[in-house]
Write an enzyme that holds these catalytic residues in place. Structure first.
Site, PDB file in Angstrom:
ATOM      1  N   ASP A 139      47.209  39.901  32.293  1.00  0.00           N
ATOM      2  CA  ASP A 139      47.677  38.678  31.657  1.00  0.00           C
ATOM      3  C   ASP A 139      47.852  37.630  32.749  1.00  0.00           C
ATOM      4  O   ASP A 139      48.445  37.917  33.795  1.00  0.00           O
ATOM      5  CB  ASP A 139      49.005  38.941  30.944  1.00  0.00           C
ATOM      6  CG  ASP A 139      49.448  37.764  30.113  1.00  0.00           C
ATOM      7  OD1 ASP A 139      48.752  37.449  29.126  1.00  0.00           O
ATOM      8  OD2 ASP A 139      50.479  37.158  30.447  1.00  0.00           O
ATOM      9  N   ASN A 198      47.166  24.545  31.278  1.00  0.00           N
ATOM     10  CA  ASN A 198      46.717  23.866  30.057  1.00  0.00           C
ATOM     11  C   ASN A 198      47.578  22.643  29.746  1.00  0.00           C
ATOM     12  O   ASN A 198      47.061  21.584  29.382  1.00  0.00           O
ATOM     13  CB  ASN A 198      46.756  24.824  28.860  1.00  0.00           C
ATOM     14  CG  ASN A 198      45.448  25.526  28.642  1.00  0.00           C
ATOM     15  OD1 ASN A 198      44.400  25.104  29.099  1.00  0.00           O
ATOM     16  ND2 ASN A 198      45.502  26.635  27.935  1.00  0.00           N
ATOM     17  N   HIS A 239      42.958  21.329  28.575  1.00  0.00           N
ATOM     18  CA  HIS A 239      42.217  22.538  28.188  1.00  0.00           C
ATOM     19  C   HIS A 239      40.918  22.716  28.969  1.00  0.00           C
ATOM     20  O   HIS A 239      40.460  23.846  29.150  1.00  0.00           O
ATOM     21  CB  HIS A 239      41.969  22.552  26.681  1.00  0.00           C
ATOM     22  CG  HIS A 239      43.232  22.776  25.910  1.00  0.00           C
ATOM     23  ND1 HIS A 239      43.847  23.995  25.828  1.00  0.00           N
ATOM     24  CD2 HIS A 239      44.009  21.905  25.216  1.00  0.00           C
ATOM     25  CE1 HIS A 239      44.942  23.888  25.108  1.00  0.00           C
ATOM     26  NE2 HIS A 239      45.074  22.626  24.723  1.00  0.00           N
ATOM     27  N   ASP A 298      39.916  26.186  30.585  1.00  0.00           N
ATOM     28  CA  ASP A 298      38.611  26.847  30.428  1.00  0.00           C
ATOM     29  C   ASP A 298      37.993  27.152  31.788  1.00  0.00           C
ATOM     30  O   ASP A 298      37.417  28.227  31.992  1.00  0.00           O
ATOM     31  CB  ASP A 298      37.660  25.974  29.609  1.00  0.00           C
ATOM     32  CG  ASP A 298      38.038  25.902  28.139  1.00  0.00           C
ATOM     33  OD1 ASP A 298      38.937  26.662  27.697  1.00  0.00           O
ATOM     34  OD2 ASP A 298      37.428  25.068  27.419  1.00  0.00           O
ATOM     35  N   ASP A 348      44.448  34.325  27.242  1.00  0.00           N
ATOM     36  CA  ASP A 348      44.462  34.562  28.691  1.00  0.00           C
ATOM     37  C   ASP A 348      44.755  36.027  28.974  1.00  0.00           C
ATOM     38  O   ASP A 348      45.385  36.372  29.963  1.00  0.00           O
ATOM     39  CB  ASP A 348      45.476  33.645  29.381  1.00  0.00           C
ATOM     40  CG  ASP A 348      46.913  33.906  28.965  1.00  0.00           C
ATOM     41  OD1 ASP A 348      47.129  34.474  27.877  1.00  0.00           O
ATOM     42  OD2 ASP A 348      47.828  33.546  29.724  1.00  0.00           O
ATOM     43  N   ARG A 379      43.198  43.307  44.964  1.00  0.00           N
ATOM     44  CA  ARG A 379      42.142  42.325  45.264  1.00  0.00           C
ATOM     45  C   ARG A 379      42.056  41.249  44.173  1.00  0.00           C
ATOM     46  O   ARG A 379      41.895  40.064  44.470  1.00  0.00           O
ATOM     47  CB  ARG A 379      40.784  43.017  45.420  1.00  0.00           C
ATOM     48  CG  ARG A 379      40.641  43.800  46.707  1.00  0.00           C
ATOM     49  CD  ARG A 379      39.207  44.228  46.973  1.00  0.00           C
ATOM     50  NE  ARG A 379      38.484  44.719  45.821  1.00  0.00           N
ATOM     51  CZ  ARG A 379      38.234  45.997  45.554  1.00  0.00           C
ATOM     52  NH1 ARG A 379      38.676  46.946  46.366  1.00  0.00           N
ATOM     53  NH2 ARG A 379      37.551  46.340  44.484  1.00  0.00           N
TER      54      ARG A 379
END
Length: 186
Positions: free
Chosen positions: A40, A48, A53, A57, A83, A104
């Site tokens: 998450d 956002n 937005h 994106d 997300d 990583r």
């Protein structure tokens, strides 16, 4: 081509939830050894809300590239929500490998992403479940365990990975999971 499109997230080019369910069902039916990472994005809503937005994106597409770069060709990388992402890693040989992959991904994601003169600053919380050969969880239990580990990572301060243990479920039942500010319904 139509079948491939049905299994692909159009924004990121990653696999989608339908593809994830298909792969997990196959692995569970074979009683195979594999790991699942629930990921998450932390602070994505802030990107956002402050940059728009288009920036969001851009972050999702950039993160998709990072996950593909940090996994093997036979691993499945899927976007399962706004997300929210899941990685399925078949034939994992050690917990250390899982920890290195997660580290990583988090390290690369914490590098600010420049977008139209501004920096997108995010991180990731990861919950990981490692299924050993012969274990037979249901898909619901598997994904629930991954969510428990993910919320443990968020509760620990985010930008971290937690490997699931049954003890985490006891803690999860005593602690209400944190939410990102503004994600709550009005």
């Amino acid at each position: 081509a139509a079948e491939e499109q049905a299994f692909t997230d159009t924004l990121t080019g990653l696999k989608n939830r339908r593809a994830l369910d298909t792969v997990l069902t196959r692995l569970l039916d074979r009683h195979a050894s594999f790991a699942v990472m629930q990921i998450d994005l932390d602070f994505f809503k802030t990107v956002n809300d402050t940059l728009g937005h288009a920036a969001g994106d851009f972050v999702l597409q950039s993160f998709a590239e990072i996950m593909v770069d940090e996994t093997r060709g036979g691993d499945l990388v899927a976007r399962v929500g706004g997300d929210e992402f899941t990685i399925v890693l078949p034939d994992v040989r050690s917990e250390d490998i899982l920890r290195r992959v997660g580290r990583r991904i988090i390290e690369r994601l914490e590098v600010p992403m420049p977008f139209q003169g501004a920096d997108c600053n995010i991180s990731a919380s990861i919950g990981t479940v490692w299924i050993q050969p012969g274990e037979t969880p249901t898909m619901d239990d598997l994904l629930s365990d991954a969510d428990v580990a993910l919320y443990a990572s968020k509760h620990a301060g985010r930008a971290t990975q937690t490997l699931y243990t049954p003890a985490l479920r006891e803690v999860a039942n005593a602690v209400v999971p944190p939410t990102d500010q503004g994600n709550q319904s009005a």
